[in-house]
Design a protein around this motif. Structure first.
Motif, PDB file in Angstrom:
ATOM      1  N   GLU A  15       8.724 -23.244  -3.021  1.00  0.00           N
ATOM      2  CA  GLU A  15       8.522 -22.273  -3.062  1.00  0.00           C
ATOM      3  C   GLU A  15       7.100 -21.736  -2.254  1.00  0.00           C
ATOM      4  N   GLY A  16       6.708 -23.121  -1.607  1.00  0.00           N
ATOM      5  CA  GLY A  16       5.515 -22.629  -0.698  1.00  0.00           C
ATOM      6  C   GLY A  16       5.435 -22.275   0.977  1.00  0.00           C
ATOM      7  N   TYR A  19       6.270 -18.651  -0.433  1.00  0.00           N
ATOM      8  CA  TYR A  19       5.317 -17.784  -0.750  1.00  0.00           C
ATOM      9  C   TYR A  19       3.938 -17.361   0.660  1.00  0.00           C
ATOM     10  N   GLU A  20       4.467 -18.932   1.410  1.00  0.00           N
ATOM     11  CA  GLU A  20       3.713 -18.484   2.669  1.00  0.00           C
ATOM     12  C   GLU A  20       4.662 -17.206   3.572  1.00  0.00           C
ATOM     13  N   SER A  23       4.078 -13.214   1.238  1.00  0.00           N
ATOM     14  CA  SER A  23       2.193 -13.488   0.260  1.00  0.00           C
ATOM     15  C   SER A  23       1.583 -12.369   1.871  1.00  0.00           C
ATOM     16  N   ILE A  28       0.475 -11.970  -4.864  1.00  0.00           N
ATOM     17  CA  ILE A  28       2.027 -12.448  -5.740  1.00  0.00           C
ATOM     18  C   ILE A  28       1.691 -12.753  -7.131  1.00  0.00           C
ATOM     19  N   HIS A  29       2.345 -12.508  -7.427  1.00  0.00           N
ATOM     20  CA  HIS A  29       2.092 -13.233  -9.337  1.00  0.00           C
ATOM     21  C   HIS A  29       2.935 -14.373  -9.129  1.00  0.00           C
ATOM     22  N   SER A  30       3.903 -14.256  -8.968  1.00  0.00           N
ATOM     23  CA  SER A  30       4.525 -16.093  -9.027  1.00  0.00           C
ATOM     24  C   SER A  30       6.110 -15.621  -7.777  1.00  0.00           C
ATOM     25  N   ILE A  31       6.774 -17.204  -8.216  1.00  0.00           N
ATOM     26  CA  ILE A  31       7.930 -16.882  -7.876  1.00  0.00           C
ATOM     27  C   ILE A  31       8.566 -18.108  -8.186  1.00  0.00           C
ATOM     28  N   VAL A  48      10.824 -13.133  -6.081  1.00  0.00           N
ATOM     29  CA  VAL A  48       9.253 -13.373  -5.650  1.00  0.00           C
ATOM     30  C   VAL A  48       8.692 -11.752  -6.811  1.00  0.00           C
ATOM     31  N   PHE A  50       5.524  -9.548  -6.879  1.00  0.00           N
ATOM     32  CA  PHE A  50       4.940  -9.114  -6.404  1.00  0.00           C
ATOM     33  C   PHE A  50       4.032  -7.992  -7.508  1.00  0.00           C
TER      34      PHE A  50
END
Length: 311
Positions: A15-16, A19-20, A23, A28-31, A48, A50
């Motif tokens: 997930e990290g 996000y990287e 973003s 981003i709201h959530s992954i 992903v 947004f």
């Protein structure tokens, strides 16, 4: 909130990492990285989400087929999941030249309509020469087939057609059978007699009566034809008829999985009982052409010796 589906992920992607990667396109709201419930290993796709639709559109337009952990990722709107599962507008492409990747296929096909997903299948050695393009509409898929099927991609002629499931492909192969199963003729019929009966319908590549260890007929056998049309005619004419005073069942020789299904039921054709297929239906999958007569006979249509109508 605007949700994107991200597929083709390497199993080590986290997930990290996602996000990287995403973003920079916007907040981003959530992954959600989808994982196996038992092993907790990544299933190779994620969602992903947004906060703004415009940011999701920016990610879709600029990041599709970007490489993460050595693999190009596929991005599409997640609300199209139901369309992907329906199979409508899904195309199969084969004979692709090795240098053509998913991005190239996407660029070629996108002129015909909105694409839900696009993938060239690869292994550790690169492209395997085939792939899939899933359009949002059936009309776009039809236009792509009409314009591109048989065209040269990098000097290599490609085939493009509607995607078919394994079940559909197996059904088509079954519909074009040449191997015929015969059951219920008793102990007096041998290979030669079986060939004599079935060769009236066309060129028979081989015929065989199955026997036990002592060489005695087990009452069933096979006839393999050169042409599907001849095999079908033999089934149509002979199923439910009498051979040497015994009513016989004649039908397409079944594969192993099909036999297991048919063993559970009884067949009714022409208002007469068809014997259940024995467990030793020996194996249409390995039809015994080995060691058998391999004589070709001119196709003849007419009365079949030793066979008469029942009723």
């Amino acid at each position: 909130m605007a949700s994107l589906y991200v597929g083709g992920l390497h199993h080590d992607v986290t997930e990290g990492m996602l996000y990287e990667k995403f973003s920079p396109a916007g907040a981003i709201h959530s992954i959600r990285l989808c994982r196996d419930r038992i092993t907790w290993q990544s299933l190779g796709y994620a969602y992903v989400n947004f906060q703004q639709q415009a940011d999701a559109e920016r990610a879709l337009d600029t990041m599709n087929f970007d490489v993460i952990k050595g693999r190009p990722v596929r991005i599409m709107w997640s609300q199209h999941d139901s369309l992907r599962e329906s199979g409508i507008g899904n195309l199969f492409i084969k004979n692709l030249e090795k240098s053509i990747d998913s991005q190239a296929v996407y660029n070629i096909f996108s002129v015909f309509g909105n694409i839900l997903s696009c993938k060239v299948v690869c292994d550790e050695n690169g492209s395997k020469g085939y792939g899939f393009v899933h359009f949002e509409t059936q009309e776009a898929a039809e236009r792509a087939i009409e314009r591109l099927n048989g065209m040269l991609f990098n000097d290599q002629k490609v085939y493009i057609g509607h995607f078919k499931t394994r079940k559909e492909r197996d059904a088509e192969l079954g519909a074009q059978f040449t191997n015929v199963y015969i059951n219920g003729f008793g102990e007096d019929i041998d290979d030669e007699k079986l060939r004599e009966v079935f060769s009236h319908y066309g060129n028979t590549i081989s015929t065989r009566v199955m026997t036990n260890n002592s060489g005695k007929s087990r009452g069933f056998g096979f006839a393999r034809f050169e042409r599907h049309e001849d095999a079908q005619q033999a089934v149509d004419d002979l199923n439910g008829k009498e051979l040497n005073g015994k009513r016989i069942y004649v039908g397409r020789a079944l594969k192993k999985v099909e036999r297991q299904t048919h063993l559970k039921t009884k067949f009714v054709t022409n208002n007469c009982y068809q014997p259940a297929l024995p467990t030793s239906q020996a194996h249409a999958d390995h039809h015994p052409a080995i060691g058998q007569r391999t004589q070709l006979h001119p196709s003849q249509r007419g009365a079949t010796q030793g066979v008469r109508s029942q009723g």
